[in-house]
Design a protein around this motif. Structure first.
Motif, PDB file in Angstrom:
ATOM      1  N   UNK A 241       2.666 -10.907   1.160  1.00  0.00           N
ATOM      2  CA  UNK A 241       2.455 -10.087  -0.036  1.00  0.00           C
ATOM      3  C   UNK A 241       1.794 -10.930  -1.121  1.00  0.00           C
ATOM      4  N   UNK A 242       0.673 -10.486  -1.630  1.00  0.00           N
ATOM      5  CA  UNK A 242       0.109 -11.156  -2.794  1.00  0.00           C
ATOM      6  C   UNK A 242       0.989 -10.843  -4.006  1.00  0.00           C
ATOM      7  N   UNK A 243       0.985 -11.760  -4.954  1.00  0.00           N
ATOM      8  CA  UNK A 243       1.833 -11.601  -6.136  1.00  0.00           C
ATOM      9  C   UNK A 243       1.518 -10.314  -6.900  1.00  0.00           C
ATOM     10  N   UNK A 244       0.235  -9.980  -7.006  1.00  0.00           N
ATOM     11  CA  UNK A 244      -0.147  -8.741  -7.689  1.00  0.00           C
ATOM     12  C   UNK A 244      -0.064  -8.832  -9.197  1.00  0.00           C
ATOM     13  N   UNK A 245      -0.614  -9.895  -9.770  1.00  0.00           N
ATOM     14  CA  UNK A 245      -0.658 -10.007 -11.222  1.00  0.00           C
ATOM     15  C   UNK A 245      -1.510  -8.881 -11.800  1.00  0.00           C
ATOM     16  N   UNK A 246      -1.185  -8.375 -13.004  1.00  0.00           N
ATOM     17  CA  UNK A 246      -0.156  -8.871 -13.919  1.00  0.00           C
ATOM     18  C   UNK A 246       1.176  -8.133 -13.825  1.00  0.00           C
ATOM     19  N   UNK A 247       1.263  -7.063 -13.008  1.00  0.00           N
ATOM     20  CA  UNK A 247       2.493  -6.268 -13.006  1.00  0.00           C
ATOM     21  C   UNK A 247       3.410  -6.575 -11.829  1.00  0.00           C
ATOM     22  N   UNK A 248       3.114  -7.661 -11.104  1.00  0.00           N
ATOM     23  CA  UNK A 248       4.007  -8.164 -10.052  1.00  0.00           C
ATOM     24  C   UNK A 248       4.312  -7.116  -8.972  1.00  0.00           C
ATOM     25  N   UNK A 249       3.295  -6.354  -8.591  1.00  0.00           N
ATOM     26  CA  UNK A 249       3.494  -5.323  -7.578  1.00  0.00           C
ATOM     27  C   UNK A 249       3.868  -5.922  -6.230  1.00  0.00           C
ATOM     28  N   UNK A 250       3.300  -7.085  -5.918  1.00  0.00           N
ATOM     29  CA  UNK A 250       3.623  -7.729  -4.648  1.00  0.00           C
ATOM     30  C   UNK A 250       5.061  -8.191  -4.590  1.00  0.00           C
ATOM     31  N   UNK A 251       5.575  -8.648  -5.727  1.00  0.00           N
ATOM     32  CA  UNK A 251       6.970  -9.067  -5.784  1.00  0.00           C
ATOM     33  C   UNK A 251       7.890  -7.891  -5.517  1.00  0.00           C
ATOM     34  N   UNK A 252       7.566  -6.742  -6.088  1.00  0.00           N
ATOM     35  CA  UNK A 252       8.385  -5.549  -5.866  1.00  0.00           C
ATOM     36  C   UNK A 252       8.330  -5.103  -4.413  1.00  0.00           C
ATOM     37  N   UNK A 253       7.118  -5.159  -3.817  1.00  0.00           N
ATOM     38  CA  UNK A 253       6.999  -4.770  -2.415  1.00  0.00           C
ATOM     39  C   UNK A 253       7.753  -5.746  -1.518  1.00  0.00           C
ATOM     40  N   UNK A 254       7.685  -7.018  -1.842  1.00  0.00           N
ATOM     41  CA  UNK A 254       8.387  -8.017  -1.023  1.00  0.00           C
ATOM     42  C   UNK A 254       9.896  -7.779  -1.045  1.00  0.00           C
ATOM     43  N   UNK A 255      10.430  -7.351  -2.171  1.00  0.00           N
ATOM     44  CA  UNK A 255      11.858  -7.036  -2.249  1.00  0.00           C
ATOM     45  C   UNK A 255      12.209  -5.863  -1.340  1.00  0.00           C
ATOM     46  N   UNK A 256      11.361  -4.839  -1.355  1.00  0.00           N
ATOM     47  CA  UNK A 256      11.599  -3.675  -0.488  1.00  0.00           C
ATOM     48  C   UNK A 256      11.569  -4.074   0.987  1.00  0.00           C
ATOM     49  N   UNK A 257      10.591  -4.895   1.369  1.00  0.00           N
ATOM     50  CA  UNK A 257      10.452  -5.296   2.764  1.00  0.00           C
ATOM     51  C   UNK A 257      11.598  -6.209   3.190  1.00  0.00           C
ATOM     52  N   UNK A 258      12.004  -7.101   2.294  1.00  0.00           N
ATOM     53  CA  UNK A 258      13.124  -7.989   2.612  1.00  0.00           C
ATOM     54  C   UNK A 258      14.397  -7.180   2.838  1.00  0.00           C
ATOM     55  N   UNK A 259      14.570  -6.118   2.066  1.00  0.00           N
ATOM     56  CA  UNK A 259      15.734  -5.243   2.239  1.00  0.00           C
ATOM     57  C   UNK A 259      15.742  -4.607   3.620  1.00  0.00           C
ATOM     58  N   UNK A 260      14.547  -4.354   4.151  1.00  0.00           N
ATOM     59  CA  UNK A 260      14.418  -3.759   5.486  1.00  0.00           C
ATOM     60  C   UNK A 260      14.545  -4.792   6.600  1.00  0.00           C
ATOM     61  N   UNK A 261      14.693  -6.070   6.247  1.00  0.00           N
ATOM     62  CA  UNK A 261      14.816  -7.122   7.251  1.00  0.00           C
ATOM     63  C   UNK A 261      13.494  -7.600   7.803  1.00  0.00           C
ATOM     64  N   UNK A 262      12.405  -7.293   7.111  1.00  0.00           N
ATOM     65  CA  UNK A 262      11.071  -7.717   7.553  1.00  0.00           C
ATOM     66  C   UNK A 262      10.775  -9.096   6.966  1.00  0.00           C
ATOM     67  N   UNK A 263      10.375 -10.077   7.790  1.00  0.00           N
ATOM     68  CA  UNK A 263      10.025 -11.403   7.253  1.00  0.00           C
ATOM     69  C   UNK A 263       8.844 -11.306   6.290  1.00  0.00           C
ATOM     70  N   UNK A 264       9.003 -11.866   5.105  1.00  0.00           N
ATOM     71  CA  UNK A 264       7.992 -11.744   4.058  1.00  0.00           C
ATOM     72  C   UNK A 264       7.695 -13.107   3.457  1.00  0.00           C
ATOM     73  N   UNK A 265       6.420 -13.348   3.187  1.00  0.00           N
ATOM     74  CA  UNK A 265       6.016 -14.530   2.419  1.00  0.00           C
ATOM     75  C   UNK A 265       5.243 -14.038   1.211  1.00  0.00           C
ATOM     76  N   UNK A 266       5.581 -14.560   0.038  1.00  0.00           N
ATOM     77  CA  UNK A 266       4.917 -14.180  -1.201  1.00  0.00           C
ATOM     78  C   UNK A 266       3.834 -15.205  -1.533  1.00  0.00           C
ATOM     79  N   UNK A 267       2.626 -14.716  -1.790  1.00  0.00           N
ATOM     80  CA  UNK A 267       1.485 -15.582  -2.107  1.00  0.00           C
ATOM     81  C   UNK A 267       1.036 -15.358  -3.538  1.00  0.00           C
TER      82      UNK A 267
END
Length: 391
Positions: A241-267
């Motif tokens: 997931x890209x960070x998604x500046x400036x509203x941190x959309x990638x961070x929000x998506x990474x949280x959703x995916x982590x909740x589903x048990x999907x391995x995620x790396x934030x870039x």
């Protein structure tokens, strides 16, 4: 020989496709953060109401909420209706109705507009088809002017108008029967739109294989649905997931995916090229799909697609058909500006200009396939599908 201007080239290409366009008013009012949920957003620093809504929704969206909403849609349960007391206490307002629906984090703005337009038909006091169509056109125009930068909102309204009014009233013996037919067609269009995300998720499963690495950019609800279904099908994959500046959309998506048990790396956004050799495919959503087969999406989509294309990585776009718009941008500056508030966290020196554009245009040559509820399309087929949708 006289030089043909960019505007003239664009008009020529539009008329060749059998259609015309009108550019939205760049000075149209937009919303402020404090007025995000008000019926009539007020201007504040030129920030687009569309992106204010997305920021508000993404800040509160949760996996549990999505699961409940999707389960209800799969079971065929109708969405929550507005309170009857509120409807009875004041005259119908299409903007108020739209605001009721758009408050739901899982509901796209275009679908919220469709719900509002159907409600408008039901509440209409018109006595002839001509009056009803005039009322419906005014309601559609009011919704589109709510935020002229929202491509999906404008396209959804236009497609709805085409869909519900394409049957002639002369086929019916009385106005009441014709009105019921319009309501029926409107509800059908809304139902199709609500199911679009699930349809796309099912079509995208054939492209996700065990052991693959998927790069995503921005927060897209349809992309989340594709990945969520793949995880439920026990496919083994990881997501960058890209960070998604400036509203941190990638961070929000990474949280959703982590909740589903999907391995995620934030870039961080600038690490796309660095990480691309580990990536098997890029999967992004879209704010709008245009006649060329290209897409308009969150800022950074274009450069991500450029890097992927240069390294022979497929770029897939997941987008609902109500985002297909009769636009033909020729370059990045040929878009109606959609601005976001940019916070750097440090004082900005006086006289330094800040680029606030929220989205860019990715030309079709950098895209591989589009996953839509109309099917899996190549970019070159989009123009044909667009013509059929609008005719």
């Amino acid at each position: 020989m006289r030089h043909v201007t960019r505007k003239e080239r664009r008009e020529i290409r539009f008329f060749r496709c059998g259609g015309a366009t009108s550019r939205p008013n760049a000075d149209a009012p937009t919303s402020s953060p404090d007025s995000i949920m008000e019926p009539n957003p007020k201007p504040n620093h030129g920030i687009s109401a569309y992106y204010q809504t997305r920021a508000e929704h993404h800040a509160i969206i949760s996996g549990d909420w999505l699961s409940q909403a999707q389960a209800a849609a799969a079971a065929g349960h109708p969405p929550e209706e507005p309170p009857a007391s509120a409807a009875a206490s004041k005259p119908f307002s299409v903007i108020d109705e739209f605001n009721h629906w758009r408050r739901k984090p899982d509901l796209a703005e275009a679908v919220a507009a469709i719900m509002a337009l159907v409600a408008g038909i039901r509440s209409s006091d018109a006595t002839t088809m001509m009056e009803l169509e005039i009322e419906l056109k005014k309601a559609s125009d009011a919704l589109k002017s709510w935020d002229t930068t929202s491509i999906s909102l404008s396209a959804g309204c236009d497609l709805f108008m085409r869909y519900v009014t394409r049957t002639s009233a002369l086929e019916y013996d009385d106005f009441h029967a014709a009105k019921l037919r319009l309501i029926e067609r409107g509800e059908k269009f809304g139902e199709i739109s609500l199911k679009a995300r699930r349809t796309i998720a099912m079509l995208g499963q054939d492209f996700i294989f065990d052991g693959c690495t998927i790069l995503v950019h921005g927060f897209s609800r349809v992309v989340l649905e594709v990945l969520k279904l793949a995880a439920s099908n026990r496919k083994l994959f990881r997501v960058f997931c890209t960070e998604g500046r400036p509203d941190k959309t990638g961070l929000r998506l990474s949280k959703e995916l982590a909740t589903l048990g999907i391995p995620v790396k934030l870039l961080i956004d600038s690490a796309v090229a660095y990480a691309m050799d580990e990536v098997d495919m890029v999967l992004v959503g879209a704010d709008g799909v245009v006649e060329s087969g290209g897409v308009i999406n969150m800022m950074g989509t274009y450069q991500t697609a450029l890097v992927a294309h240069s390294m022979n990585k497929p770029v897939y776009v997941a987008a609902e058909s109500y985002k297909f718009a009769r636009l033909y941008p020729l370059d990045q500056k040929d878009l109606e500006p959609a601005l976001r508030l940019i916070e750097f966290g440090v004082p900005i020196p006086a006289g330094v200009e800040i680029e606030k554009s929220a989205r860019d245009y990715t030309p079709p040559q950098y895209l591989t396939l589009l996953f839509t509820d109309l099917g899996v399309l190549t970019p070159s087929v989009v123009s044909d599908e667009l013509i059929q949708l609008y005719l």
